[in-house]
Design a protein around this motif. Structure first.
Motif, PDB file in Angstrom:
ATOM      1  N   CYS A 109      28.020  -3.237 -23.981  1.00 31.80           N
ATOM      2  CA  CYS A 109      28.090  -3.563 -25.406  1.00 31.80           C
ATOM      3  C   CYS A 109      29.109  -2.681 -26.117  1.00 31.80           C
ATOM      4  CB  CYS A 109      26.713  -3.411 -26.047  1.00 31.80           C
ATOM      5  SG  CYS A 109      25.537  -4.702 -25.556  1.00 31.80           S
ATOM      6  N   LEU A 110      29.212  -1.440 -25.677  1.00 33.68           N
ATOM      7  CA  LEU A 110      30.198  -0.534 -26.255  1.00 33.68           C
ATOM      8  C   LEU A 110      31.608  -1.096 -26.066  1.00 33.68           C
ATOM      9  CD1 LEU A 110      29.554   2.299 -27.531  1.00 33.68           C
ATOM     10  CD2 LEU A 110      30.552   3.276 -25.477  1.00 33.68           C
ATOM     11  N   ASN A 111      31.919  -1.533 -24.847  1.00 32.90           N
ATOM     12  CA  ASN A 111      33.230  -2.123 -24.577  1.00 32.90           C
ATOM     13  C   ASN A 111      33.420  -3.419 -25.350  1.00 32.90           C
ATOM     14  OD1 ASN A 111      33.826  -0.054 -22.874  1.00 32.90           O
ATOM     15  ND2 ASN A 111      33.593  -1.207 -20.992  1.00 32.90           N
ATOM     16  N   SER A 112      32.321  -4.148 -25.560  1.00 33.70           N
ATOM     17  CA  SER A 112      32.407  -5.386 -26.329  1.00 33.70           C
ATOM     18  C   SER A 112      32.814  -5.092 -27.764  1.00 33.70           C
ATOM     19  CB  SER A 112      31.059  -6.113 -26.307  1.00 33.70           C
ATOM     20  OG  SER A 112      30.688  -6.453 -24.986  1.00 33.70           O
ATOM     21  N   GLY A 113      32.384  -3.928 -28.292  1.00 35.78           N
ATOM     22  CA  GLY A 113      32.792  -3.534 -29.636  1.00 35.78           C
ATOM     23  C   GLY A 113      34.288  -3.301 -29.715  1.00 35.78           C
ATOM     24  N   VAL A 114      34.853  -2.700 -28.668  1.00 36.14           N
ATOM     25  CA  VAL A 114      36.305  -2.495 -28.623  1.00 36.14           C
ATOM     26  C   VAL A 114      37.021  -3.839 -28.576  1.00 36.14           C
ATOM     27  CG1 VAL A 114      38.213  -1.474 -27.332  1.00 36.14           C
ATOM     28  CG2 VAL A 114      36.018  -0.282 -27.460  1.00 36.14           C
ATOM     29  N   LEU A 115      36.513  -4.737 -27.745  1.00 32.83           N
ATOM     30  CA  LEU A 115      37.117  -6.063 -27.630  1.00 32.83           C
ATOM     31  C   LEU A 115      37.020  -6.812 -28.955  1.00 32.83           C
ATOM     32  CD1 LEU A 115      38.415  -8.193 -25.793  1.00 32.83           C
ATOM     33  CD2 LEU A 115      36.115  -8.975 -25.200  1.00 32.83           C
ATOM     34  N   GLY A 150      42.099  -6.940 -19.463  1.00 30.34           N
ATOM     35  CA  GLY A 150      41.632  -5.736 -18.789  1.00 30.34           C
ATOM     36  C   GLY A 150      40.277  -5.275 -19.299  1.00 30.34           C
ATOM     37  N   ILE A 151      40.061  -5.344 -20.618  1.00 30.14           N
ATOM     38  CA  ILE A 151      38.774  -4.958 -21.199  1.00 30.14           C
ATOM     39  C   ILE A 151      37.680  -5.916 -20.740  1.00 30.14           C
ATOM     40  CG2 ILE A 151      37.491  -4.669 -23.352  1.00 30.14           C
ATOM     41  CD1 ILE A 151      40.114  -3.809 -24.671  1.00 30.14           C
ATOM     42  N   LEU A 152      38.002  -7.210 -20.704  1.00 32.62           N
ATOM     43  CA  LEU A 152      37.026  -8.187 -20.198  1.00 32.62           C
ATOM     44  C   LEU A 152      36.688  -7.911 -18.739  1.00 32.62           C
ATOM     45  CD1 LEU A 152      38.351 -11.522 -21.771  1.00 32.62           C
ATOM     46  CD2 LEU A 152      36.127 -10.457 -22.187  1.00 32.62           C
ATOM     47  N   THR A 153      37.702  -7.598 -17.941  1.00 30.06           N
ATOM     48  CA  THR A 153      37.474  -7.287 -16.526  1.00 30.06           C
ATOM     49  C   THR A 153      36.593  -6.049 -16.380  1.00 30.06           C
ATOM     50  OG1 THR A 153      39.655  -8.193 -15.970  1.00 30.06           O
ATOM     51  CG2 THR A 153      38.599  -6.783 -14.334  1.00 30.06           C
ATOM     52  N   LEU A 154      36.877  -5.024 -17.156  1.00 30.19           N
ATOM     53  CA  LEU A 154      36.071  -3.801 -17.113  1.00 30.19           C
ATOM     54  C   LEU A 154      34.622  -4.089 -17.486  1.00 30.19           C
ATOM     55  CD1 LEU A 154      35.769  -0.705 -16.948  1.00 30.19           C
ATOM     56  CD2 LEU A 154      36.487  -0.599 -19.339  1.00 30.19           C
ATOM     57  N   SER A 155      34.406  -4.887 -18.522  1.00 32.28           N
ATOM     58  CA  SER A 155      33.049  -5.191 -18.963  1.00 32.28           C
ATOM     59  C   SER A 155      32.255  -5.913 -17.883  1.00 32.28           C
ATOM     60  CB  SER A 155      33.089  -6.037 -20.247  1.00 32.28           C
ATOM     61  OG  SER A 155      33.705  -5.329 -21.295  1.00 32.28           O
TER      62      SER A 155
END
Length: 441
Positions: A165-171, A287-292
């Motif tokens: 969810c944290l990474n989703s906030g960045v996205l 890249g962010i989607l892949t990381l998530s």
């Protein structure tokens, strides 16, 4: 008997209800990191509104605030909020952190610019950014602590869900930026478009605060609150120094690699290597989607295999492949999309495990403080200083692949520090087993 009955009822609560609690705790972190990151996304617009170059004093304030103010207050915020969380409960800290961040974010969106109120504008901005850093320092450690105590049998997955969810906030922040720039002209974004992003984030955060009021206190804290530690931070320094240092080392590769992915790489690829901005932006989002996706899979695996081994594998891969990867992008042998995707896949191994590993280092009585200290010190060093160190390496070595050297060194640190984990693990499951035994009796 009444306490035993209440505990038994809680343990047999519907799984759907517990997962709802975990999702509510996790989504708050996504909104708070959005509120924090959106400043960086619209840094150009904010700079022109609040820090006109014609005034040297304001330009100086701008320089220090952009690079430092977001992180300067985090250690203090981590110490105070986590200490209160270990003394008075996780629930109240979840509410305080999201409310504080939301009010600050809306306020930033409403501050008049320098042309309207002069030097007061950047001063207010700096103060609000410091307040954001203060409240954010308590959100992530509290969310991690809360979810592993609510569902200890799935501690790896639920703590990974918090990071997801944290990474989703960045996205979300990058997508909001893309939407505003697509919908408004450059002058409109400069004038008021960026403010809409702040007001939107703050209002959603206030909605999150209202939803979070339905949360109960974590089961683990309820059991020990009658004998809560009076000075948890002091206890960490006196009894759990080794665990805190291990936590810093474990989180180092996460903060350094994520800072490269979220902050440094776009400027590095466009400004140093002269790749196209659109190509880099598209690659970063993928890249962010892949990381998530990668970290969520690894967190799920962590409940079935050893999380410390998965983290060790991720650190080792970063150590071995990062420099060749950056050399390849510097020599134009791969494209930005390939770089971002590879970083996302490898990053999942460390992002999907470190939250659980940190929580597992400390007992319930000081877990919030231990996780908070480890995370916030790591953030100051390996997030706050990474852009400076990477830029310095490129300038001093004259080597465009120098960022790969930096990430490799941090990966080596995490790999070496992670080896003592086996001597300090197992607290979450041991406490869960003890609770079940006490409930039966």
């Amino acid at each position: 008997m009444s306490i035993a009955k209440a505990e038994s009822a809680r343990l047999s609560a519907a799984p759907q209800a517990k997962w709802k609690v975990v999702v509510l705790a996790s989504l708050g972190g996504a909104l708070e990191i959005y509120d924090f990151i959106i400043y960086g996304v619209f840094a150009l617009e904010i700079g022109k509104e609040f820090f006109p170059k014609s005034n040297p004093l304001v330009s100086l304030i701008s320089t220090f605030s952009v690079f430092a103010v977001g992180y300067a207050s985090r250690p203090l915020g981590g110490i105070i909020l986590s200490s209160f969380g270990d003394r008075f409960g996780r629930r109240i800290m979840l509410l305080i952190s999201v409310l504080g961040m939301s009010v600050c974010t809306v306020s930033i969106g409403l501050i008049p610019n320098y042309a309207t109120i002069g030097i007061a504008a950047p001063m207010l901005l700096v103060l609000l950014r410091m307040a954001q850093g203060f409240f954010l320092a308590g959100e992530l450690p509290c969310s991690i602590t809360y979810v592993v105590e609510e569902i200890p049998k799935r501690a790896s997955f639920v703590s990974g869900l918090v990071i997801f969810c944290l990474n989703s906030g960045v996205l979300l922040a990058t997508l909001i930026s893309l939407s505003l720039h697509s919908s408004y002209s450059a002058s409109e974004v400069m004038s008021y478009g960026w403010r809409l992003a702040f007001i939107f984030g703050g209002m959603i955060g206030l909605l999150s605060y209202w939803v979070r009021t339905s949360l109960d206190e974590s089961a683990a804290f309820e059991r020990m609150k009658s004998h809560a530690v009076r000075r948890p931070f002091r206890t960490i320094l006196s009894e759990f120094r080794t665990q805190a240092l291990i936590g810093i080392g474990i989180a180092a590769i996460v903060n350094a690699s994520n800072n490269m992915l979220f902050v440094v790489l776009p400027s590095y690829l466009t400004g140093v290597l002269h790749y196209g901005a659109a190509e880099v932006s598209a690659g970063q989002n993928i890249g962010i989607l892949t990381l998530s996706g990668s970290l969520l899979l690894v967190a799920w695996l962590g409940d079935r295999f050893s999380s410390r081994i998965l983290h060790r594998i991720g650190s080792l891969i970063f150590l071995l492949v990062t420099f060749p990867l950056y050399w390849a992008i510097a020599e134009y042998r791969i494209v930005p999309l390939q770089l971002f995707v590879v970083i996302g896949v490898i990053g999942g191994l460390v992002n999907g495990t470190y939250a659980f590993l940190l929580a597992d280092l400390f007992p319930t009585s000081v877990r919030f403080s231990g996780v908070g200290l480890s995370l916030n010190l790591t953030t100051v060093v390996f997030t706050g200083l990474t852009p400076l160190l990477v830029t310095y390496l490129i300038r001093e070595t004259g080597m465009n692949a120098a960022p790969g050297v930096y990430i490799s060194l941090v990966a080596l640190l995490s790999l070496l520090v992670g080896f003592p984990l086996s001597r300090h693990r197992g607290r979450i499951q041991a406490e869960a087993v003890s609770t079940q035994a006490d409930t039966v009796h």
